[in-house]
Design a protein around this motif. Structure first.
Motif, PDB file in Angstrom:
ATOM      1  N   PHE A 170     -70.650   6.979  -6.238  1.00 15.84           N
ATOM      2  CA  PHE A 170     -70.128   7.030  -7.604  1.00 15.84           C
ATOM      3  C   PHE A 170     -68.717   6.437  -7.700  1.00 15.84           C
ATOM      4  O   PHE A 170     -68.390   5.778  -8.702  1.00 15.84           O
ATOM      5  CB  PHE A 170     -70.130   8.471  -8.117  1.00 15.84           C
ATOM      6  CG  PHE A 170     -71.518   9.034  -8.288  1.00 15.84           C
ATOM      7  CD1 PHE A 170     -72.551   8.245  -8.782  1.00 15.84           C
ATOM      8  CD2 PHE A 170     -71.796  10.349  -7.932  1.00 15.84           C
ATOM      9  CE1 PHE A 170     -73.828   8.760  -8.932  1.00 15.84           C
ATOM     10  CE2 PHE A 170     -73.077  10.859  -8.082  1.00 15.84           C
ATOM     11  CZ  PHE A 170     -74.094  10.073  -8.575  1.00 15.84           C
ATOM     12  N   ASN A 171     -67.891   6.653  -6.697  1.00 11.92           N
ATOM     13  CA  ASN A 171     -66.543   6.075  -6.724  1.00 11.92           C
ATOM     14  C   ASN A 171     -66.584   4.559  -6.789  1.00 11.92           C
ATOM     15  O   ASN A 171     -65.828   3.923  -7.534  1.00 11.92           O
ATOM     16  CB  ASN A 171     -65.759   6.515  -5.478  1.00 11.92           C
ATOM     17  CG  ASN A 171     -65.207   7.921  -5.622  1.00 11.92           C
ATOM     18  OD1 ASN A 171     -65.292   8.519  -6.685  1.00 11.92           O
ATOM     19  ND2 ASN A 171     -64.660   8.449  -4.554  1.00 11.92           N
ATOM     20  N   ASN A 172     -67.471   3.962  -6.004  1.00 13.80           N
ATOM     21  CA  ASN A 172     -67.548   2.499  -5.973  1.00 13.80           C
ATOM     22  C   ASN A 172     -68.255   1.934  -7.193  1.00 13.80           C
ATOM     23  O   ASN A 172     -67.956   0.807  -7.621  1.00 13.80           O
ATOM     24  CB  ASN A 172     -68.228   2.037  -4.689  1.00 13.80           C
ATOM     25  CG  ASN A 172     -67.309   2.176  -3.485  1.00 13.80           C
ATOM     26  OD1 ASN A 172     -66.411   1.382  -3.277  1.00 13.80           O
ATOM     27  ND2 ASN A 172     -67.516   3.238  -2.711  1.00 13.80           N
ATOM     28  N   LEU A 173     -69.175   2.676  -7.764  1.00 13.87           N
ATOM     29  CA  LEU A 173     -69.799   2.231  -9.013  1.00 13.87           C
ATOM     30  C   LEU A 173     -68.784   2.210 -10.152  1.00 13.87           C
ATOM     31  O   LEU A 173     -68.848   1.360 -11.055  1.00 13.87           O
ATOM     32  CB  LEU A 173     -70.986   3.141  -9.367  1.00 13.87           C
ATOM     33  CG  LEU A 173     -72.239   2.967  -8.503  1.00 13.87           C
ATOM     34  CD1 LEU A 173     -73.325   3.950  -8.930  1.00 13.87           C
ATOM     35  CD2 LEU A 173     -72.774   1.532  -8.584  1.00 13.87           C
ATOM     36  N   ASN A 174     -67.833   3.137 -10.107  1.00  6.87           N
ATOM     37  CA  ASN A 174     -66.766   3.123 -11.112  1.00  6.87           C
ATOM     38  C   ASN A 174     -65.912   1.861 -10.994  1.00  6.87           C
ATOM     39  O   ASN A 174     -65.523   1.251 -11.996  1.00  6.87           O
ATOM     40  CB  ASN A 174     -65.883   4.361 -10.956  1.00  6.87           C
ATOM     41  CG  ASN A 174     -66.570   5.622 -11.467  1.00  6.87           C
ATOM     42  OD1 ASN A 174     -67.440   5.542 -12.326  1.00  6.87           O
ATOM     43  ND2 ASN A 174     -66.188   6.766 -10.929  1.00  6.87           N
ATOM     44  N   ILE A 175     -65.620   1.474  -9.755  1.00 12.02           N
ATOM     45  CA  ILE A 175     -64.856   0.239  -9.532  1.00 12.02           C
ATOM     46  C   ILE A 175     -65.649  -0.968 -10.032  1.00 12.02           C
ATOM     47  O   ILE A 175     -65.118  -1.870 -10.683  1.00 12.02           O
ATOM     48  CB  ILE A 175     -64.512   0.083  -8.039  1.00 12.02           C
ATOM     49  CG1 ILE A 175     -63.582   1.212  -7.590  1.00 12.02           C
ATOM     50  CG2 ILE A 175     -63.859  -1.266  -7.759  1.00 12.02           C
ATOM     51  CD1 ILE A 175     -63.329   1.239  -6.098  1.00 12.02           C
ATOM     52  N   LEU A 176     -66.952  -0.995  -9.724  1.00 11.02           N
ATOM     53  CA  LEU A 176     -67.807  -2.093 -10.165  1.00 11.02           C
ATOM     54  C   LEU A 176     -67.837  -2.170 -11.687  1.00 11.02           C
ATOM     55  O   LEU A 176     -67.794  -3.272 -12.275  1.00 11.02           O
ATOM     56  CB  LEU A 176     -69.224  -1.907  -9.609  1.00 11.02           C
ATOM     57  CG  LEU A 176     -70.268  -2.947 -10.028  1.00 11.02           C
ATOM     58  CD1 LEU A 176     -69.852  -4.339  -9.550  1.00 11.02           C
ATOM     59  CD2 LEU A 176     -71.641  -2.571  -9.465  1.00 11.02           C
ATOM     60  N   ASP A 177     -67.886  -1.024 -12.331  1.00 14.89           N
ATOM     61  CA  ASP A 177     -67.913  -0.986 -13.797  1.00 14.89           C
ATOM     62  C   ASP A 177     -66.642  -1.625 -14.378  1.00 14.89           C
ATOM     63  O   ASP A 177     -66.690  -2.376 -15.372  1.00 14.89           O
ATOM     64  CB  ASP A 177     -68.042   0.466 -14.257  1.00 14.89           C
ATOM     65  CG  ASP A 177     -68.125   0.583 -15.777  1.00 14.89           C
ATOM     66  OD1 ASP A 177     -69.008  -0.056 -16.373  1.00 14.89           O
ATOM     67  OD2 ASP A 177     -67.289   1.292 -16.373  1.00 14.89           O
ATOM     68  N   GLN A 178     -65.499  -1.364 -13.750  1.00 16.13           N
ATOM     69  CA  GLN A 178     -64.248  -1.949 -14.208  1.00 16.13           C
ATOM     70  C   GLN A 178     -64.246  -3.467 -14.002  1.00 16.13           C
ATOM     71  O   GLN A 178     -63.774  -4.230 -14.861  1.00 16.13           O
ATOM     72  CB  GLN A 178     -63.071  -1.326 -13.455  1.00 16.13           C
ATOM     73  CG  GLN A 178     -62.863   0.140 -13.801  1.00 16.13           C
ATOM     74  CD  GLN A 178     -61.807   0.783 -12.927  1.00 16.13           C
ATOM     75  OE1 GLN A 178     -61.189   0.122 -12.106  1.00 16.13           O
ATOM     76  NE2 GLN A 178     -61.611   2.093 -13.098  1.00 16.13           N
ATOM     77  N   PHE A 179     -64.796  -3.937 -12.889  1.00 14.38           N
ATOM     78  CA  PHE A 179     -64.858  -5.371 -12.618  1.00 14.38           C
ATOM     79  C   PHE A 179     -65.731  -6.096 -13.631  1.00 14.38           C
ATOM     80  O   PHE A 179     -65.427  -7.225 -14.044  1.00 14.38           O
ATOM     81  CB  PHE A 179     -65.421  -5.616 -11.211  1.00 14.38           C
ATOM     82  CG  PHE A 179     -64.367  -5.589 -10.141  1.00 14.38           C
ATOM     83  CD1 PHE A 179     -63.038  -5.814 -10.416  1.00 14.38           C
ATOM     84  CD2 PHE A 179     -64.728  -5.342  -8.819  1.00 14.38           C
ATOM     85  CE1 PHE A 179     -62.078  -5.800  -9.423  1.00 14.38           C
ATOM     86  CE2 PHE A 179     -63.769  -5.326  -7.818  1.00 14.38           C
ATOM     87  CZ  PHE A 179     -62.451  -5.548  -8.116  1.00 14.38           C
ATOM     88  N   ILE A 180     -66.832  -5.478 -14.005  1.00 19.59           N
ATOM     89  CA  ILE A 180     -67.756  -6.113 -14.957  1.00 19.59           C
ATOM     90  C   ILE A 180     -67.050  -6.398 -16.277  1.00 19.59           C
ATOM     91  O   ILE A 180     -67.262  -7.443 -16.919  1.00 19.59           O
ATOM     92  CB  ILE A 180     -68.998  -5.225 -15.169  1.00 19.59           C
ATOM     93  CG1 ILE A 180     -69.844  -5.215 -13.883  1.00 19.59           C
ATOM     94  CG2 ILE A 180     -69.830  -5.713 -16.345  1.00 19.59           C
ATOM     95  CD1 ILE A 180     -70.994  -4.230 -13.917  1.00 19.59           C
TER      96      ILE A 180
END
Length: 343
Positions: free
Chosen positions: A176-186
């Motif tokens: 979940f922590n890394n999916l949050n980062i991915l969401d910000q990158f998108i």
């Protein structure tokens, strides 16, 4: 009959000991009685007869053990009760068998006169004490060893179950922590998001692979830690810096240990390119990790759940605890290296 032979084979070394002891005993008694040495002294029939009589005694003892030993915990009073009852039953059984044989061969007067009866009674009592003592010592030693093996199997299964439970708590946290980062990158940079996603897929493939393992090699975990840190450089650039120094790669580590240390340092501290958070991990006789503290403003209270989770895994796997130290400007932790895959 097959069951008896199987039991005899399983306990063949104990029965061999009884036979050898009985043979030496028969030689000693004959030498004392006859006061001379001849071929008869070394014949084995007395030892074989003693072995058969001991077999009867062992069967009687087992009967009373099954009847009265209801708990796996050894009780002195129950043990004494079993021994006395077995001894009395054995002596009575030997007299009954002896009487039947005397009636068959018409030797009642010779074998059951006062002197002969007293001698045989004393002999049966002595043999019962000696061989009964041998059997009880052997039986409870064997029983204790089996109980110990069962306990070790149970503890091992319990430890593995606990470790799996702890890992199941960590892995979603990682995801979940890394999916949050991915969401910000998108939202900010789709090209960067694509690169991040490819890197993240490789890393999570490793996470899935080691999730079934209790330990991984230090080299394997160090390589993963460097790759994992690269994910954060997509987002933060040089605001966080990692110095991973592996001086001794012999040994094993709980999977995702280094990842957790890196993630904790980044999650709770705010770094900038002018004032970066320096994360140092040294692997030598132990694993030493430390970072300067630059706490984020308005950060959520630190629960310490992930670190407690890690401490619990090491508590299960090794007797050496984690050493955690915090000061106003520095966080450090020392983690033991595990030198065996046997848990």
């Amino acid at each position: 009959m097959i069951s008896i032979l199987k039991k005899a084979y399983q306990n063949r070394y104990f029965l061999l000991f009884i036979l050898v002891f009985a043979y030496v005993q028969s030689i000693y008694i004959r030498m004392i009685v006859r006061r001379e040495i001849d071929a008869y002294i070394f014949t084995p029939e007395a030892a074989l007869a003693t072995l058969l009589n001991a077999g009867l005694l062992f069967w009687v003892i087992l009967y009373f053990i099954k009847k009265w030993q209801v708990s796996n915990v050894l009780n002195t009073m129950i043990l004494l009760k079993i021994f006395i009852a077995s001894l009395l039953t054995y002596m009575i059984s030997m007299k009954i068998i002896g009487l039947l044989l005397a009636l068959i061969f018409d030797t009642v007067e010779r074998n059951f006169n006062k002197d002969a009866f007293t001698y045989s009674l004393f002999s049966d009592l002595l043999d019962g004490i000696i061989y009964g003592g041998f059997f009880l010592a052997y039986y409870y030693h064997h029983h204790s060893r089996k109980q110990y093996e069962k306990l070790m199997i149970y503890n091992d299964a319990l430890a593995k179950s606990k470790i799996n439970q702890l890992k199941n708590q960590l892995n979603p946290h990682f995801l979940f922590n890394n999916l949050n980062i991915l969401d910000q990158f998108i939202e900010e940079d789709k090209e960067k998001a694509s690169d991040f996603l490819n890197e993240f897929a490789e890393i999570y493939r490793y996470v899935l692979k080691v999730s079934e393992k209790e330990l991984v090699s230090l080299n394997e975990e160090a390589a993963f830690a460097r790759q994992y840190f690269n994910l954060f450089q997509y987002r933060y650039g040089k605001a966080y810096r990692l110095n991973l120094d592996v001086k001794d790669s012999n040994g094993f580590i709980v999977p995702l240990t280094l990842q957790l240390l890196i993630e904790n340092a980044i999650q709770h501290n705010l770094g900038t390119e002018d004032d970066p958070v320096e994360i140092t991990i040294r692997i030598d006789e132990s694993i030493q990790a430390f970072n300067n503290i630059r706490l984020k403003r308005n950060a959520k209270p630190v629960s310490g759940r992930a670190l407690k989770n890690l401490e619990e895994q090491y508590r299960i796997l090794t007797q050496k605890p984690l050493e955690v130290n915090r000061s106003a400007d520095r966080f450090s932790i020392r983690i033991p290296i595990i030198h065996s895959l046997s848990i």
